[in-house]
Motif scaffolding. Structure first.
Motif, PDB file in Angstrom:
ATOM      1  N   MET A   1       0.818  -1.183   0.000  1.00 29.18           N
ATOM      2  CA  MET A   1       0.000   0.000   0.000  1.00 29.18           C
ATOM      3  C   MET A   1       0.869   1.258   0.000  1.00 29.18           C
ATOM      4  N   LEU A   2       1.840   1.319   0.881  1.00 33.54           N
ATOM      5  CA  LEU A   2       2.703   2.488   0.948  1.00 33.54           C
ATOM      6  C   LEU A   2       3.583   2.610  -0.293  1.00 33.54           C
ATOM      7  N   ASP A   3       3.899   1.461  -0.899  1.00 35.30           N
ATOM      8  CA  ASP A   3       4.677   1.501  -2.134  1.00 35.30           C
ATOM      9  C   ASP A   3       3.916   2.235  -3.240  1.00 35.30           C
ATOM     10  N   ASN A   4       2.604   2.010  -3.296  1.00 32.31           N
ATOM     11  CA  ASN A   4       1.790   2.709  -4.305  1.00 32.31           C
ATOM     12  C   ASN A   4       1.815   4.213  -4.076  1.00 32.31           C
ATOM     13  N   TYR A   5       1.752   4.638  -2.821  1.00 26.73           N
ATOM     14  CA  TYR A   5       1.793   6.065  -2.512  1.00 26.73           C
ATOM     15  C   TYR A   5       3.150   6.649  -2.889  1.00 26.73           C
ATOM     16  N   TYR A   6       4.207   5.919  -2.589  1.00 27.42           N
ATOM     17  CA  TYR A   6       5.552   6.387  -2.932  1.00 27.42           C
ATOM     18  C   TYR A   6       5.696   6.571  -4.438  1.00 27.42           C
ATOM     19  N   ILE A   7       5.274   5.560  -5.197  1.00 23.23           N
ATOM     20  CA  ILE A   7       5.395   5.626  -6.654  1.00 23.23           C
ATOM     21  C   ILE A   7       4.512   6.734  -7.216  1.00 23.23           C
ATOM     22  N   SER A   8       3.334   6.936  -6.653  1.00 26.37           N
ATOM     23  CA  SER A   8       2.450   8.000  -7.133  1.00 26.37           C
ATOM     24  C   SER A   8       3.070   9.375  -6.938  1.00 26.37           C
ATOM     25  N   ILE A   9       3.628   9.613  -5.742  1.00 25.92           N
ATOM     26  CA  ILE A   9       4.296  10.891  -5.471  1.00 25.92           C
ATOM     27  C   ILE A   9       5.521  11.050  -6.377  1.00 25.92           C
ATOM     28  N   PHE A  10       6.290   9.985  -6.501  1.00 30.32           N
ATOM     29  CA  PHE A  10       7.495  10.031  -7.329  1.00 30.32           C
ATOM     30  C   PHE A  10       7.155  10.369  -8.777  1.00 30.32           C
ATOM     31  N   ASN A  11       6.164   9.688  -9.342  1.00 30.05           N
ATOM     32  CA  ASN A  11       5.802   9.925 -10.739  1.00 30.05           C
ATOM     33  C   ASN A  11       5.187  11.302 -10.943  1.00 30.05           C
ATOM     34  N   TYR A  12       4.427  11.786  -9.980  1.00 25.35           N
ATOM     35  CA  TYR A  12       3.811  13.106 -10.113  1.00 25.35           C
ATOM     36  C   TYR A  12       4.871  14.208 -10.160  1.00 25.35           C
ATOM     37  N   ASN A  76      13.346   3.243   5.222  1.00 26.13           N
ATOM     38  CA  ASN A  76      12.851   3.792   3.955  1.00 26.13           C
ATOM     39  C   ASN A  76      13.992   4.222   3.048  1.00 26.13           C
ATOM     40  N   TRP A  77      15.040   4.768   3.637  1.00 23.30           N
ATOM     41  CA  TRP A  77      16.190   5.184   2.847  1.00 23.30           C
ATOM     42  C   TRP A  77      16.816   3.970   2.155  1.00 23.30           C
ATOM     43  N   MET A  78      16.926   2.861   2.881  1.00 27.06           N
ATOM     44  CA  MET A  78      17.496   1.643   2.305  1.00 27.06           C
ATOM     45  C   MET A  78      16.535   1.002   1.302  1.00 27.06           C
ATOM     46  N   ARG A  79      15.252   1.047   1.586  1.00 27.07           N
ATOM     47  CA  ARG A  79      14.280   0.352   0.753  1.00 27.07           C
ATOM     48  C   ARG A  79      14.056   1.045  -0.589  1.00 27.07           C
ATOM     49  N   TYR A  80      13.938   2.352  -0.577  1.00 27.89           N
ATOM     50  CA  TYR A  80      13.591   3.078  -1.796  1.00 27.89           C
ATOM     51  C   TYR A  80      14.811   3.673  -2.483  1.00 27.89           C
ATOM     52  N   ASN A  81      15.951   3.090  -2.269  1.00 27.82           N
ATOM     53  CA  ASN A  81      17.169   3.580  -2.884  1.00 27.82           C
ATOM     54  C   ASN A  81      17.585   2.611  -3.990  1.00 27.82           C
ATOM     55  N   GLY A  82      17.791   3.124  -5.175  1.00 26.88           N
ATOM     56  CA  GLY A  82      18.392   2.345  -6.249  1.00 26.88           C
ATOM     57  C   GLY A  82      17.497   1.313  -6.897  1.00 26.88           C
ATOM     58  N   LYS A  84      15.669  -1.255  -5.897  1.00 25.80           N
ATOM     59  CA  LYS A  84      14.328  -1.549  -5.374  1.00 25.80           C
ATOM     60  C   LYS A  84      13.301  -0.561  -5.931  1.00 25.80           C
ATOM     61  N   ARG A  85      13.659   0.712  -6.003  1.00 20.53           N
ATOM     62  CA  ARG A  85      12.756   1.727  -6.538  1.00 20.53           C
ATOM     63  C   ARG A  85      12.469   1.461  -8.009  1.00 20.53           C
ATOM     64  N   ASN A  86      13.483   1.091  -8.760  1.00 18.01           N
ATOM     65  CA  ASN A  86      13.297   0.803 -10.180  1.00 18.01           C
ATOM     66  C   ASN A  86      12.386  -0.404 -10.390  1.00 18.01           C
ATOM     67  N   VAL A  87      12.557  -1.427  -9.557  1.00 17.21           N
ATOM     68  CA  VAL A  87      11.704  -2.606  -9.654  1.00 17.21           C
ATOM     69  C   VAL A  87      10.265  -2.246  -9.296  1.00 17.21           C
ATOM     70  N   LEU A  88      10.075  -1.472  -8.241  1.00 20.14           N
ATOM     71  CA  LEU A  88       8.724  -1.045  -7.857  1.00 20.14           C
ATOM     72  C   LEU A  88       8.079  -0.209  -8.952  1.00 20.14           C
ATOM     73  N   ASN A  89       8.837   0.693  -9.523  1.00 24.31           N
ATOM     74  CA  ASN A  89       8.309   1.563 -10.563  1.00 24.31           C
ATOM     75  C   ASN A  89       7.900   0.757 -11.797  1.00 24.31           C
ATOM     76  N   ALA A  90       8.628  -0.312 -12.103  1.00 23.15           N
ATOM     77  CA  ALA A  90       8.306  -1.129 -13.265  1.00 23.15           C
ATOM     78  C   ALA A  90       7.129  -2.060 -12.992  1.00 23.15           C
ATOM     79  N   ASN A  91       7.044  -2.600 -11.774  1.00 23.75           N
ATOM     80  CA  ASN A  91       6.023  -3.601 -11.462  1.00 23.75           C
ATOM     81  C   ASN A  91       4.676  -3.010 -11.080  1.00 23.75           C
ATOM     82  N   LEU A  92       4.676  -1.928 -10.334  1.00 19.87           N
ATOM     83  CA  LEU A  92       3.420  -1.385  -9.835  1.00 19.87           C
ATOM     84  C   LEU A  92       2.758  -0.515 -10.889  1.00 19.87           C
ATOM     85  N   LYS A  93       1.544  -0.826 -11.155  1.00 26.71           N
ATOM     86  CA  LYS A  93       0.747   0.013 -12.037  1.00 26.71           C
ATOM     87  C   LYS A  93       0.030   1.010 -11.149  1.00 26.71           C
ATOM     88  N   SER A  94       0.602   2.187 -11.010  1.00 24.95           N
ATOM     89  CA  SER A  94       0.030   3.157 -10.083  1.00 24.95           C
ATOM     90  C   SER A  94      -1.228   3.766 -10.672  1.00 24.95           C
TER      91      SER A  94
END
Length: 120
Positions: A1-12, A76-82, A84-94
């Motif tokens: 759930m929080l991953d979707n919010y992160y990707i939404s903010i990032f893409n916006y 969060n710094w470790m999780r959304y760095n590098g 992992k972020r690229n994989v989340l951005n590719a996999n999650l359809k925000s």
């Protein structure tokens, strides 16, 4: 759930501010998680006071919250760095979530926490 919010903010913000969107998205996810934790902690403290249970003193609560906050920020710094972020951005359809709703979530949690912290 929080991953979707992160990707939404990032893409916006990626469209308008470019590379600084990583910092904004990380700040947002930290703010959201800490506001949720504060609201939950305030709820349990208020519940324990109303039930007349022996609880942590206020100073120990804030020290414990500070330690947990440092852990969440580091996690969060470790999780959304590098990678992992690229994989989340590719996999999650925000889905298109309103940016105003996304920013209202942590503000709403802080408001609820401050109300609950006033319970005597």
């Amino acid at each position: 759930m929080l991953d979707n919010y992160y990707i939404s903010i990032f893409n916006y913000y990626k469209k308008s501010i470019g590379k600084r969107s990583l910092t904004v998205a990380l700040f947002y996810i930290n703010l959201l998680e800490l506001s949720i934790l504060l609201a939950l902690g305030a709820f349990f403290m208020a519940f324990a006071k109303q039930m007349r249970l022996v609880t942590l003193p206020s100073v120990k609560f804030w020290v414990l919250f500070g330690i947990v906050a440092l852990f969440v920020i580091f996690k969060n710094w470790m999780r959304y760095n590098g990678k992992k972020r690229n994989v989340l951005n590719a996999n999650l359809k925000s889905k298109d979530i309103s940016i105003y709703l996304l920013w209202f979530l942590p503000i709403g949690c802080f408001i609820i926490a401050f109300i609950l912290l006033q319970v005597q």
